[in-house]
Structures are given as C-alpha cells and as structure tokens.
Design an enzyme around this catalytic site. Structure first.
Site: not given
Ligand code: ADP
Length: 496
Positions: A173, A225-226, A230, A281, A380
């Site tokens: 995903k 990710g963020s 996370g 990152c 960050e």
């Molecule tokens: P960004 O890196 O854009 O700030 P995120 O860390 O939220 O945003 O996104 C990183 C990944 O996590 C993306 O693929 C996003 O669709 C996915 N994501 C966001 N929210 C959720 C969630 N609650 N559960 C699982 N996956 C998520």
C-alpha cells in the site's frame, strides 16, 4: 508503460467500489494519473491472493526466486529513465535524485537476488552424540508494506525485495501522493515473471492502510512514514500480536569543528539540508557549528542557498523542486512563524517562493540564533529549513547532537582523527558519517535509527532479512536409540 491500477492476483484492476482519486504534480498542479481509491474489500482480495500464492512461492527454491529478482534489476535498469521522470512529475524531486531513487532499488534487487543463494542460517555443536543442530530462516506468510512518497521506489524496494527473497507474499500500500510510480514499479515485477498473487498492489490512503494493518492474515507490517501514523500503526498491530518494522522521523545534524575543511562542509550541508527539498528522513535540519569558524561557514552557506535554482525537477538545470503538497507547505510555513517567535534570525529564504505560484515551492532557509531545545531545533519540519546552533567544544557538540527525540543520522566534519573516533563512539544515532553529509545510504548496510526514529529494527543489509523471517531451530537425532544417560534426561527436562 503501465496502467495505474491496483494489481491483484496478477491482474490490473479498478477498486471494487469504482472510486478513484487524482495524483497531482506538486510543481505544476497538473493531474498525473487518476487511480483507484481502494477499500477494505480490495485489501481482502489482495490478501487472499497473497495467501493462495504463498503455498507455491515458499516452496520455490530461493535461488529461483533470486533469478526473478535479478530480472527485476535488469528491467529496472531498462526502464530507469521512464520511472525517474514519472517520479519527478508525481512528487517533485529533481531528476538526478529520482534516478538515484530507482538506482537504489536496482542495487537492492541485485543484493537480495544474491541472497537467494545465501539466506544464511548456522549450525552449532550439540550436547549429545549422534545429534545435529541448525538454525534456519523461514518465511512467514503474507506481509503488508505501507510506504511514504519521498522515496517511492527505493523505500518499497528495501521492504519488498527481502520479503520476496525470503519466500513471503506481499500486499503493498504505497502513499496516496505517489500511486502512479508505485504501479510502474510493480509492473516491473510482473514483466520479470513473478507469479500471480506473490506481489499485490492496493492504491489508496490511510483507511486502505488501516485495513491492511487490521487484516488477520497479515502477520507482519513494515512501515516508513511520519511518527504520528507510525505510532498509530504500531499500537494497533501490537494489539493484534503482529510484528512491525517502523522507520519514522529524524532531526539529523551535521557538526562542523574548528579544524574542518569548510568547502567540503558547506557543500555537504547544502545538499543534505536542501536536497529533496529537505524531505528526506535523513535530511540535515541542524547545523552544530564551532564558534571559531561559524562566520566563515555561514558566509558560504548563505551564498549557496541564494544561488539554488528552484523549479520543475524535469528541467536539468533545476537544483530544488517543490514540497510535496499543500499540507507540507503549510507545515513548513508554520515552523517559520515558530522560529521567528523563538527569536531566530532568518539569514536566507524564510517564505514561499512566489515566482512559481502553481507549485508548493519554499525557499531554502537558514535560521541563525537557534539554541538547543527550541522547537525548531527539536521537531521534524520536513522541508528546506536549517537551524544553526553554535557550540564551543566537541563534547558540547555531541551532547546537542544526541539530545533529540529522534536518532537517525549524524555527521561530523573534522580533520582530527581523535575527534572523529570520539564522535563515532559517542554519537547515538543509527547512522554516523565522518566528513560526509547526513544522507546517502548504501543497501549493504543496516538503515534505521535509535529512539523515536523506529522500534529497533533495521532495513537493508543482512539484518534487513530479520523483519521478514522467523528463525526455526532444528534438531536431528540420528542415534536411533533411547538416550537414557542421566545428563541427557537433565538436559532434556531442563530445556523445556
Ligand atoms: P506523510 O509521510 O505523508 O506525512 P503518513 O506517515 O501518514 O504521511 O503516510 C505514510 C503512509 O502511511 C502512507 O502510505 C499513508 O497512506 C499511510 N497511512 C496513513 N494513515 C494510516 C493509518 N491510520 N493506517 C495505516 N496506514 C496509514
């Protein structure tokens, strides 16, 4: 080269609901692709396909799996330029960076293809005669990958390739900001002859990712990710008893000591702070600089920041692309307000780049007068903003460096070998550079960080396999007799 759809059980398909969303170019606002907005039912179909494909894939000899990964590497080389261009259009970073992103996946495909003939376990001596013991890596089943937009090919490759070589099947995903380039990447695996169902792609946003985390047949989640997302995923996955690999934020620093080569340092700081528009990152967001050379270094940095050319990353002469979306632009702008309120002086940049109003451009920004502990020094920002902290000794520099909630990447510029080795010993981040910027990871070494950057797992290198394998300890007793000796009974009972 490809249709930008879900890829489930070897077929390119729309979301079952028929819903779609648009992926837009952050430099121009143009639509790059209209892609499926998938729901829980699409995740279910993908997991089902992966579960069914797992039966044969886990029994496919690892060297044969490796041959497919070698073909992936060759095909990525062939399509590198197309994928890099699509990536620049979809998330904005400049072409040399998007080419590097694809190159990282090529390197990883060769490396993990080679693991098909290693996947090393070990043997060890055992207590009894006529008995043999070994520990082997085993695949786990269906793994879920959730990835961000800033390295839309490289980061998935760090997860997908070790997962596949170990014999797992994957549901991927990707970020909602980079669906098209994710589809182009997955297309390469199809062309390489990966059997249907072994790798599945489900496009969508947070809810789609949540359905993957929640699915009972997905035993492992690997996330980059963020921090907020996370930790949300970690909490949910832990409550369901799943294994999780997390790679989240960084607040990386370059230390420049009074004996440093300032030309090298200025160049490295500029590219580490403003490369990928600060959206890595591992980006340098803090400069910890010795007071004796601070004015001379700052003069060089201001000059460099002011000459960086902003624009559409497809144009070869452009040095820095846009931020990825409006949310990112708002976040960076809000941190400039915080910085000013905290008393920072803006030496360069400091605001949106108005000459390119159709894109999310923010000027390369240098903030002086930053004290350790200020919000802009701790949080960050994920944009082209560098906070400058003055120090007077190596010990002070290392203390400031280590004192953040994150622990990904650090660097020190010094010509003094004693200082360099003290830094290697005392810096507490997962990656340390000497006389090199904070960015640039080679796939044969562990990648990841301490403290709030992750959960102790690492990606890449040999240890990158740990996320996607379980250990199986095997004992073979070939004595053919009852082992009645006192010592045997004690050992056997004692070992549980
Ligand atoms: P960004 O890196 O854009 O700030 P995120 O860390 O939220 O945003 O996104 C990183 C990944 O996590 C993306 O693929 C996003 O669709 C996915 N994501 C966001 N929210 C959720 C969630 N609650 N559960 C699982 N996956 C998520």
């Amino acid at each position: 080269m490809t249709e930008f759809l879900n890829y489930i059980n070897g077929a390119w398909v729309q979301a079952k609901s028929g819903k779609t969303f648009a992926s837009k170019n952050p430099a121009t606002g143009e639509i790059v692709a209209e892609v499926p907005l998938s729901g829980r039912e699409d995740i279910e179909a993908a997991v089902e396909a992966a579960k069914n494909a797992y039966k044969a894939w886990r029994l496919t000899p690892a060297p044969r799996r490796g041959e497919i990964l070698f073909r992936v590497a060759e095909l990525l080389k062939e399509h590198k330029e197309d994928i890099a261009r699509l990536m620049t259009q979809e998330m904005g970073k400049i072409l040399i960076e998007t080419r590097g992103d694809v190159q990282e996946a090529i390197d990883m495909a060769y490396y993990m293809g080679g693991e098909g003939r290693r996947l090393l376990g070990y043997t060890a001596p055992v207590e009894m005669p006529n008995k043999f013991g070994m520990a082997i890596r085993d695949s786990v089943g269906v793994v879920g990958l959730i990835t961000p937009w800033n390295f839309p090919v490289a980061v998935p490759s760090w997860k997908m390739l070790p997962a596949l070589i170990a014999g797992n099947c994957v549901v991927f995903k990707p970020s909602e900001d980079t669906p098209a380039v994710a589809a182009a990447f997955v297309k390469v695996f199809e062309l390489a002859g990966l059997p249907a169902g072994v790798l599945n792609l489900v496009l969508g946003a947070g809810e789609t990712g949540d359905a993957l985390v929640s699915h009972p047949h997905v035993r492992i989640i690997s996330f980059t990710g963020s921090t907020d997302t996370g930790l949300k995923i970690y909490t949910k996955a832990a409550s369901l008893g799943k294994k999780v690999t997390l790679e989240m934020g960084g607040k990386n620093a370059i230390i420049v000591m009074d004996d440093a080569n300032l030309d090298l340092a200025a160049d490295a700081i500029t590219w580490s702070a403003f490369g990928t528009t600060g959206q890595r990152c591992t980006a340098t967001s803090r400069l910890i600089v010795h007071k004796a050379i601070k004015p001379r270094l700052i003069e060089r940095l201001v000059e460099k920041a002011k000459t960086l050319r902003l624009g559409n990353g497809l144009e070869e002469q452009v040095n820095m692309g846009p931020l990825v979306n409006q949310k990112a632009l708002d976040k960076v702008a809000s941190y400039l307000q915080v910085a000013r309120a905290e008393g920072a002086q803006v030496l360069a940049g400091g605001s949106r780049y108005d000459e390119l109003p159709n894109g999310y451009f923010f000027q390369p920004t240098l903030l002086d007068g930053i004290k350790a502990g200020m919000r802009v020094e701790q949080e960050e920002i994920f944009g082209p903003v560098l906070s400058i902290v003055e120090i007077g000794s190596l010990d002070e520099a290392i203390e400031v460096n280590n004192n953040t909630a994150y622990g990904l990447s650090s660097s020190i510029f010094t010509e003094n070998v004693n200082a360099a080795f003290q830094a290697i010993r005392d810096i507490t981040t997962g990656i340390v550079y000497i006389n090199h910027g904070t960015t640039g990871a080679e796939i044969q070494f562990p990648f990841g960080g301490t403290r709030g950057t992750g959960n102790g797992m690492r990606e890449a290198g040999q240890v990158g396999l740990d996320s996607f394998t379980e250990w199986k300890s095997v004992y073979v007793d070939f004595s053919g007799r009852l082992q009645r000796a006192q010592i045997d009974t004690e050992r056997i009972l004692g070992e549980g």
